[in-house]
Design an enzyme around this catalytic site. Structure first.
Site, mmCIF file in Angstrom:
data_model
loop_
_atom_site.group_PDB
_atom_site.id
_atom_site.type_symbol
_atom_site.label_atom_id
_atom_site.label_comp_id
_atom_site.label_asym_id
_atom_site.label_seq_id
_atom_site.Cartn_x
_atom_site.Cartn_y
_atom_site.Cartn_z
ATOM 1 N N HIS A 92 13.009 38.418 61.765
ATOM 2 C CA HIS A 92 13.950 39.044 60.824
ATOM 3 C C HIS A 92 13.176 40.003 59.915
ATOM 4 C CE1 HIS A 92 16.784 39.605 57.533
ATOM 5 N NE2 HIS A 92 17.716 39.286 58.399
ATOM 6 N N GLU A 140 18.805 46.075 62.812
ATOM 7 C CA GLU A 140 19.164 46.094 61.389
ATOM 8 C C GLU A 140 18.289 47.104 60.648
ATOM 9 O OE1 GLU A 140 20.917 42.007 60.020
ATOM 10 O OE2 GLU A 140 18.741 41.851 60.033
ATOM 11 N N ALA A 201 25.081 38.699 56.213
ATOM 12 C CA ALA A 201 24.655 37.730 55.193
ATOM 13 C C ALA A 201 25.525 37.894 53.951
ATOM 14 C CB ALA A 201 23.182 37.897 54.873
ATOM 15 N N SER A 202 25.139 38.836 53.078
ATOM 16 C CA SER A 202 25.797 38.937 51.765
ATOM 17 C C SER A 202 27.311 39.143 51.844
ATOM 18 C CB SER A 202 25.145 40.045 50.934
ATOM 19 O OG SER A 202 25.103 41.254 51.647
HETATM 20 O O1 G3P Z 1 20.478 38.846 58.876
HETATM 21 C C1 G3P Z 1 21.482 39.673 58.453
HETATM 22 C C2 G3P Z 1 21.087 40.470 57.301
HETATM 23 O O2 G3P Z 1 19.792 40.931 57.287
HETATM 24 C C3 G3P Z 1 22.085 41.482 56.888
HETATM 25 O O3 G3P Z 1 22.227 41.286 55.532
HETATM 26 O O4 G3P Z 1 23.456 41.171 53.459
HETATM 27 O O5 G3P Z 1 23.354 43.309 54.727
HETATM 28 O O6 G3P Z 1 24.709 41.416 55.607
HETATM 29 P P1 G3P Z 1 23.517 41.836 54.791
#
Ligand code: G3P
Length: 224
Positions: A92, A140, A201-202
């Site tokens: 990650h 990501e 996540a968030s």
């Molecule tokens: O693992 C998922 C993460 O890195 C994405 O974070 O808070 O942008 O959904 P977020």
């Protein structure tokens, strides 16, 4: 069962501390069942076993490439598997590891019949690691993580190019995408661009109403 994958990474947000991780996992399981969708949760390491007791779709946020036996404090595939953990995120953005360890972990997870999700930051990494044939590559862009600005809207080309890179590897690896995904439309857009699923996540963990947020995302999968 819908063949897409919806992963919720709990990270170390205070919102999921203590007994709250199990509660969020329960909400996810409820919506997953309702929509026949696979929703995976990634709680912090020390809560893996507790959450996995009531949910069959639990992945670790990270695993260490240490051996079975005298490796104090490391969290390793063979041992978490025995607590019903079904897979793991590897590399990650917030927990990067060297490429030889990525390679070893993908192999180890495959041998254990656990699911591997190798996270990458750009298209060239997607291509490199897709050749290891993990179950999933998750693209990501680091600058969009936690930004509330979705990768599928801000950088659609990174998804389409990563889909191509993963296809070029000519194996069974599939592409997920994540970073900044906060709404059902962000999810729909990601799927339209060719992603097999998402990592969030968030957008879920920090939502006021977990169930409602998860349901909004789930509907985007169901309606696609
Ligand atoms: O693992 C998922 C993460 O890195 C994405 O974070 O808070 O942008 O959904 P977020």
């Amino acid at each position: 069962l819908n063949s897409n994958l919806f992963i919720i990474n709990f990270k170390n947000y205070d919102e999921i501390s203590g007994t709250k991780s199990a509660r969020l996992a329960k909400s996810a399981a409820k919506i997953a069942k309702k929509h026949k969708l696979k929703i995976v949760v990634c709680p912090p390491q020390h809560l893996l076993a507790e959450v996995a007791r009531s949910s069959s779709d639990v992945y670790a946020q990270h695993l260490d490439n240490s051996k079975v036996g005298s490796t104090t404090g490391y969290v390793i595939p063979e041992i978490v598997k025995k607590s019903r953990v079904a897979g793991a995120l590897i590399n990650h953005s917030e927990h990067r590891i060297p490429s030889n360890e990525i390679e070893d972990l993908v192999k180890r997870l495959r041998e254990l019949q656990m699911i591997s999700v190798v996270c990458v930051q750009d298209v060239s990494e997607a291509w490199v690691y897709a050749q290891l044939n993990p179950d999933y590559i998750a693209i990501e862009p680091p600058e969009l993580i936690g930004s509330g600005k979705a990768v599928s809207k801000e950088k659609p080309e990174i998804i389409t190019e990563s889909v191509k890179a993963v296809k070029k590897a000519n194996n069974s690896t599939q592409l997920l995408c994540g970073a900044g995904i906060v709404s059902g439309t962000d999810v729909s857009k990601a799927l339209e661009l060719g992603a097999k699923g998402i990592l969030v996540a968030s957008g879920i963990v920090k939502a006021k109403n977990w169930e409602r947020a998860i349901e909004e995302f789930a509907l985007a999968f169901v309606r696609k």
